[in-house]
Each structure stands twice: as C-alpha cells, then as structure tokens.
Scaffold this active site. Sequence first.
Site, PDB file in Angstrom:
ATOM      1  N   ASP A 126      27.451  16.169  23.253  1.00 11.97           N
ATOM      2  CA  ASP A 126      27.319  16.789  24.566  1.00 11.97           C
ATOM      3  C   ASP A 126      25.840  16.958  24.866  1.00 11.97           C
ATOM      4  OD1 ASP A 126      27.965  17.972  26.963  1.00 11.97           O
ATOM      5  OD2 ASP A 126      28.533  19.895  26.110  1.00 11.97           O
ATOM      6  N   HIS A 133      23.196  25.308  32.977  1.00 15.11           N
ATOM      7  CA  HIS A 133      23.873  25.374  31.676  1.00 15.11           C
ATOM      8  C   HIS A 133      22.851  25.600  30.557  1.00 15.11           C
ATOM      9  CE1 HIS A 133      26.733  24.574  28.492  1.00 15.11           C
ATOM     10  NE2 HIS A 133      26.026  23.544  28.065  1.00 15.11           N
TER      11      HIS A 133
END
Length: 161
Positions: A126, A133
Amino acid sequence: MEKTHCWVEIPSDSDFTVHNLPLGVYSTTDNDQRRLGVAIGNHILDLHQVAQTKVLEEFQLNDEILVNPFLNDYIALGKPLTNKVRTRLQQWLTTADNSWEDQMHLFCLQSEAKMHLPLRVGDYTDFYSSIEHATNVGRMFRDPENALLPNWRHLPVGYHG
C-alpha cells in the site's frame, strides 16, 4: 458484441446482461459448497453445472477450478482462456435452440444465494498516495506538528503487509 437476445429473462434495469457476466463465488442453502458462478439478470449461473453439460468442454475446466471457494485458480488460467470462456457463455446464452425451461436447473436466484469473498488475498503493498492519509497516519506515530515527513512529496512512501 452486437445486441442479441438472451433466453434468460433479464429485467430491463439489470446490470447483469449477457454483455456483463461478472464472476463470483457463491453457495446456497441447499448446497453450502462454495463454487464459481456468473451473475445474469436476477440469477446466478453455476459454472460447474454448465461444464457438466459439455458447453465448456473445449476448455477442460476441472472440478478443482469450478468447485472452489476462491477465484484464484480460475484467474491463474490467464486472460486469453478466461475471455474465451466468457465469449462461449455469451454465445450459449444467446443460442436460439436453448430455452429457459430446458436450462433453468443450471441457475439459482441471486436472492437465494450467499456471496463469498471471491479471492484469497495473499499479500499486498500500500502507498500513502493521499496527503490527508499520510498526515493522519503521521499524527498517530509522530508529533502532530511534524506529521508529514519532509520527503513525502518527493519519494513514494509505501508499506508491505
């Protein structure tokens, strides 16, 4: 594929026409064995049952692939083969000499099926692709005033799970 008539009754507002045959893993209350199926109209077409009728015999799809709790083995066959299977299903579903009455035993209603996680997820990577984020995660691990590392804008930040 040109517009063709499918012998399966498909509601006019359905996303699952003969041109969109999404693959999934399902079971039913009558048969809790997870297996591969294709959505069409309000139904699910059981690929194992179709293979038993010889419609897909040229592809030599075995029980280990079709009666499987995950799509991974089917996907591993490769796009050239899985595209041919989809095309063959589309041809079969639009062949005039087939009828719902003769083939309905190969289907179940979607409302009577239980859908399952279709893939066995083994690994992932990821990346912090969003500044929001990355900042939120940085606040959890560092001083909130220095949440975003100086190199975040210049180097991709990823993690492996």
